[in-house]
Design a protein around this motif. Structure first.
Motif, short mmCIF file in Angstrom:
data_model
loop_
_atom_site.label_atom_id
_atom_site.label_comp_id
_atom_site.label_asym_id
_atom_site.label_seq_id
_atom_site.Cartn_x
_atom_site.Cartn_y
_atom_site.Cartn_z
N GLU A 77 -10.56 85.80 -32.33
CA GLU A 77 -11.75 85.64 -33.17
C GLU A 77 -12.83 84.85 -32.43
N THR A 122 0.43 91.41 -34.22
CA THR A 122 1.53 91.58 -35.16
C THR A 122 2.89 91.43 -34.48
N GLU A 134 6.17 84.30 -34.27
CA GLU A 134 5.43 83.60 -35.31
C GLU A 134 4.62 82.41 -34.77
N ASP A 135 5.19 81.66 -33.84
CA ASP A 135 4.51 80.47 -33.34
C ASP A 135 3.30 80.79 -32.46
N ARG A 136 3.10 82.06 -32.12
CA ARG A 136 1.96 82.45 -31.28
C ARG A 136 0.89 83.24 -32.05
N LYS A 137 1.24 83.81 -33.16
CA LYS A 137 0.31 84.68 -33.90
C LYS A 137 -1.00 83.98 -34.26
N GLU A 138 -0.88 82.82 -34.88
CA GLU A 138 -2.07 82.13 -35.38
C GLU A 138 -3.02 81.74 -34.24
N VAL A 139 -2.47 81.18 -33.17
CA VAL A 139 -3.32 80.73 -32.08
C VAL A 139 -3.95 81.93 -31.35
N GLN A 192 -4.64 84.84 -32.71
CA GLN A 192 -5.65 85.40 -33.61
C GLN A 192 -6.92 84.54 -33.56
N LYS A 193 -6.75 83.23 -33.52
CA LYS A 193 -7.92 82.34 -33.43
C LYS A 193 -8.64 82.53 -32.10
#
Length: 151
Positions: free
Chosen positions: A28, A13, A17-22, A24-25
């Motif tokens: 996972e 959290t 922003e530009d790092r959150k998605e990668v 999280q992936k």
């Protein structure tokens, strides 16, 4: 960049922003492939996967109050880091990974002893890192760790 986050969710959290998605992936990917027994936690300011004290009461020899570290992921200032202690301690695993890497990723492998660095998040070979994550069980890691300590 060491995070003060208390939980992995908080860590994600608080990322730009530009790092959150990668991140999280990547998280996972690790969780999906991690052998049973390892536990997700925060350790040394990173999302970490450790052998809990319930399985290995001795903990980490450098700091026995901490569980035995195995793998960590972090968003550093200039890269995404994937720390895998097994790759540092097992020459066969290191050889396998360095031979497989060019088949899965563009660009040169940027790797220290246990740290694999990705300056461009678009070049992260998630499938390869997932496969790497499966390669060492908790029992294998404890055995390898103890054999290295005795040297």
């Amino acid at each position: 960049m060491q995070s003060k986050a208390i939980t992995p969710d908080q860590y994600i959290t608080e990322l730009p922003e530009d790092r959150k998605e990668v991140m999280q992936k990547l998280r996972e990917t690790v969780k999906k492939n991690l052998p049973k027994g390892f536990e997700e936690t925060m350790q040394y300011g990173m999302i970490s996967y450790v052998v809990p004290h319930s399985i290995y009461p001795a903990g980490y020899h450098c700091k026995p109050a901490d569980p035995l570290p195995f793998l960590s992921i972090a968003s550093q200032k200039n890269h995404i880091a994937f720390y895998h202690m097994g790759i540092y301690s097992d020459p066969n695993l290191y050889k396998w990974f360095t031979e497989e890497y060019p088949k899965h990723a563009a660009g040169k492998l940027d790797m220290g002893k246990s740290c694999i660095r990705f300056k461009n998040p678009k070049n992260i070979p998630f499938d390869l890192l997932g496969e790497l994550t499966t390669k060492i069980t908790v029992e294998d890691w404890i055995s390898k760790y103890e054999s290295l300590l005795k040297r």
